[in-house]
Structure formats: structure tokens, C-alpha cells
Design a protein around this motif. Structure first.
Motif, PDB file in Angstrom:
ATOM      1  N   UNK A  22     -55.430  12.316 -12.011  1.00  0.00           N
ATOM      2  CA  UNK A  22     -56.492  11.373 -11.644  1.00  0.00           C
ATOM      3  C   UNK A  22     -55.925   9.958 -11.639  1.00  0.00           C
ATOM      4  N   UNK A  23     -56.239   9.195 -10.591  1.00  0.00           N
ATOM      5  CA  UNK A  23     -55.904   7.775 -10.541  1.00  0.00           C
ATOM      6  C   UNK A  23     -56.730   7.118  -9.438  1.00  0.00           C
ATOM      7  N   UNK A  24     -56.816   5.794  -9.500  1.00  0.00           N
ATOM      8  CA  UNK A  24     -57.566   5.032  -8.501  1.00  0.00           C
ATOM      9  C   UNK A  24     -56.707   3.876  -8.009  1.00  0.00           C
ATOM     10  N   UNK A  25     -56.657   3.684  -6.713  1.00  0.00           N
ATOM     11  CA  UNK A  25     -55.915   2.573  -6.115  1.00  0.00           C
ATOM     12  C   UNK A  25     -56.913   1.622  -5.465  1.00  0.00           C
ATOM     13  N   UNK A  26     -56.900   0.379  -5.919  1.00  0.00           N
ATOM     14  CA  UNK A  26     -57.787  -0.645  -5.366  1.00  0.00           C
ATOM     15  C   UNK A  26     -57.281  -1.101  -4.000  1.00  0.00           C
ATOM     16  N   UNK A  27     -58.174  -1.584  -3.188  1.00  0.00           N
ATOM     17  CA  UNK A  27     -57.792  -2.190  -1.913  1.00  0.00           C
ATOM     18  C   UNK A  27     -56.833  -3.357  -2.175  1.00  0.00           C
ATOM     19  N   UNK A  28     -55.730  -3.380  -1.440  1.00  0.00           N
ATOM     20  CA  UNK A  28     -54.773  -4.474  -1.561  1.00  0.00           C
ATOM     21  C   UNK A  28     -53.694  -4.271  -2.612  1.00  0.00           C
ATOM     22  N   UNK A  29     -53.706  -3.152  -3.319  1.00  0.00           N
ATOM     23  CA  UNK A  29     -52.665  -2.894  -4.309  1.00  0.00           C
ATOM     24  C   UNK A  29     -51.357  -2.450  -3.651  1.00  0.00           C
ATOM     25  N   UNK A  30     -50.272  -2.573  -4.397  1.00  0.00           N
ATOM     26  CA  UNK A  30     -48.966  -2.016  -4.029  1.00  0.00           C
ATOM     27  C   UNK A  30     -48.580  -1.079  -5.164  1.00  0.00           C
ATOM     28  N   UNK A  31     -48.438   0.206  -4.863  1.00  0.00           N
ATOM     29  CA  UNK A  31     -48.205   1.217  -5.902  1.00  0.00           C
ATOM     30  C   UNK A  31     -46.958   2.038  -5.569  1.00  0.00           C
ATOM     31  N   UNK A  32     -46.043   2.111  -6.520  1.00  0.00           N
ATOM     32  CA  UNK A  32     -44.897   3.017  -6.412  1.00  0.00           C
ATOM     33  C   UNK A  32     -45.245   4.356  -7.067  1.00  0.00           C
ATOM     34  N   UNK A  33     -44.927   5.454  -6.397  1.00  0.00           N
ATOM     35  CA  UNK A  33     -45.012   6.794  -6.979  1.00  0.00           C
ATOM     36  C   UNK A  33     -43.586   7.237  -7.262  1.00  0.00           C
ATOM     37  N   UNK A 189     -52.993  -2.214   1.780  1.00  0.00           N
ATOM     38  CA  UNK A 189     -52.652  -1.434   0.584  1.00  0.00           C
ATOM     39  C   UNK A 189     -51.398  -0.622   0.878  1.00  0.00           C
ATOM     40  N   UNK A 190     -50.451  -0.588  -0.061  1.00  0.00           N
ATOM     41  CA  UNK A 190     -49.190   0.144   0.133  1.00  0.00           C
ATOM     42  C   UNK A 190     -49.000   1.149  -0.995  1.00  0.00           C
ATOM     43  N   UNK A 191     -48.748   2.402  -0.617  1.00  0.00           N
ATOM     44  CA  UNK A 191     -48.384   3.448  -1.579  1.00  0.00           C
ATOM     45  C   UNK A 191     -47.027   3.971  -1.174  1.00  0.00           C
ATOM     46  N   UNK A 192     -46.052   3.853  -2.046  1.00  0.00           N
ATOM     47  CA  UNK A 192     -44.674   4.201  -1.700  1.00  0.00           C
ATOM     48  C   UNK A 192     -44.074   5.162  -2.702  1.00  0.00           C
ATOM     49  N   UNK A 193     -43.656   6.329  -2.220  1.00  0.00           N
ATOM     50  CA  UNK A 193     -42.912   7.288  -3.041  1.00  0.00           C
ATOM     51  C   UNK A 193     -41.433   6.970  -2.909  1.00  0.00           C
ATOM     52  N   UNK A 194     -40.727   6.908  -4.039  1.00  0.00           N
ATOM     53  CA  UNK A 194     -39.322   6.505  -3.975  1.00  0.00           C
ATOM     54  C   UNK A 194     -38.512   6.988  -5.167  1.00  0.00           C
ATOM     55  N   UNK A 195     -37.192   7.097  -4.918  1.00  0.00           N
ATOM     56  CA  UNK A 195     -36.215   7.321  -5.992  1.00  0.00           C
ATOM     57  C   UNK A 195     -35.412   6.043  -6.264  1.00  0.00           C
TER      58      UNK A 195
END
Length: 228
Positions: A22-33, A189-195
Motif C-alpha cells: 500500500x502507498x499513495x503518490x500525490x500529484x506532482x511528486x517524484x518517486x523512485x521505486x 508526477x514522475x514514478x521511476x524504477x531504477x537500480x
């Protein structure tokens, strides 16, 4: 904006990719996965894009329950998102301009809108002088800029970036990240999966860390936290 509520994904062979996250991403956030290979990052991205559906729990995007969508509704969901991949996925026989214009054509944009928007977005990513070139004539960093322009040309509410710097040298990778940061500051909003440990540690954005299908960390100004 984006809500994962008690989401699990179990594949037909019995393997569990995600377990009650469970998680929530707000509008305009930048999140690394972030997380080790096989942690569940790719499955999370596929759930966002509706390439996979959750076994249980809800994926909500802009107040829409993604798992409840009918097949014919999925393209409309994807119009609100831009996607950038590690391998660029450009059309090799189309020019830079045509690759970006194609993203507008598939959603039914008018020729007038395309003529106005494509040069503008290519200017934003620094490729105004490369419009007539084919992808094979560009460097890896330039190809990723084209992919970014294509992802952004329809003004999506959020951008999914799946290992976008994986095939780039460190200098070019940071240039792409500066561009993504600028795009985020403009409201996307940016969601980025990365190593990419160096990138995550440098940028000090929100970090959601996944291990064995569960969230083990969710930090506002996080670091990568794994050995590469």
C-alpha cells in the motif's frame, strides 16, 4: 493521484511478485521505486500500465479503479500517462519528429495540433535541430530524449520511467535526470524504477524500496540503500 491499497500479485505458477503493498503518490511528486532484481518493481510498473492486473487489492489512478476497467477503456487510461523505457522503443524508420507525432496521431490529435506541439516538446528536450534524423543517427542519450518527448507530448498527468538511464553512461544519465527533474517541477508526477544508486542518492527524492514483493522503506528524501 495514485493509490495502491493492499495490492498483491500472484502469477499462475504460484510465484508471488507483490504481497499486500500500500502507498499513495500525490500529484506532482517524484518517486523512485528501488530494490534488488526480482523484488517486484517491474510488476508494480505493469500494474500501473494495466499490463497486469492485481490478484487482490486495488490500484486507483485519478479516482479510477484500474482493475475494474473493461478492455476498451484501457487506452483512455493510458492517455493520462507517459512511459519511458530503458531500451527507448523508438520506431527505427520514422524520424525524430515522426516518432513524437505518432504518439499524438494514435490519440486522434489534429494535424494542426501536432504541428504546433511536436516542435515545442522537442525544443524542451533540446532536440530542435534533430527533427529530421532517424533514431539510428542519434546517440543513446538523444534517443532517450526522443522517448521522453514522445511520452510527454500528450501532456500526461504522470510519467512512468522504467530504468530510463540503464543504457546510458553516467554523464548522459544525469542529463536525462536533470530533464526529468525539470519536467517534474513543471507539474508532471514522475514514478521511476531504477537500480541507479548514484542518481537516487544525489537527487534526494521520495524512495519506496521493495524487497521480496513487500515495501520495506518509504522515505521522503531517501537514498538507494543497496549495494550494486
Amino acid at each position: 493521484m495514485i493509490l495502491f491499497s493492499n495490492v498483491s500479485k500472484v502469477y499462475d505458477n504460484g510465484s508471488t511478485a507483490l504481497s499486500n503493498i500500500s502507498f499513495f503518490v500525490e500529484r506532482g511528486e517524484f518517486v523512485f521505486i528501488v530494490g534488488p532484481s526480482g523484488a517486484g518493481k517491474s510488476t508494480l510498473i505493469k500494474l500501473l500500465m494495466h499490463e497486469e492486473t492485481a490478484t487482490s487489492g486495488d490500484v486507483i489512478i485519478n479516482n479510477v479503479n484500474v482493475g475494474a476497467l473493461e478492455r476498451k477503456q484501457i487506452p483512455y487510461l493510458r492517455r493520462n500517462m507517459g512511459v519511458v523505457f530503458q531500451d527507448f522503443r523508438l520506431l527505427p524508420k520514422k524520424t525524430v519528429y515522426e516518432n513524437v507525432a505518432f504518439a499524438m496521431e494514435v490519440v486522434g490529435a489534429s494535424k494542426r495540433a501536432i504541428r504546433r506541439q511536436v516542435p515545442s516538446i522537442l525544443s524542451m528536450v533540446g532536440l530542435s535541430s534533430k527533427m529530421k534524423m532517424l533514431p539510428g543517427q542519434l546517440s543513446g542519450g538523444e534517443q532517450q530524449r526522443v522517448a521522453l518527448a514522445r511520452a510527454l507530448v500528450n501532456n500526461p498527468a504522470f510519467l512512468i520511467a522504467d530504468e530510463p538511464t540503464g543504457n546510458l553512461n553516467p554523464k548522459t544519465a544525469m542529463e536525462i535526470m536533470e530533464l526529468l527533474d525539470d519536467i517534474n517541477k513543471r507539474g508532471t508526477t514522475v514514478i521511476m524504477a531504477t537500480h541507479a544508486k548514484d542518481i537516487v542518492d544525489t537527487m534526494k527524492k521520495r524512495v519506496i524500496a521493495i524487497e521480496d514483493g513487500v515495501i520495506v522503506r518509504d522515505e521522503v528524501r531517501g537514498v538507494y540503500g543497496y549495494e550494486n
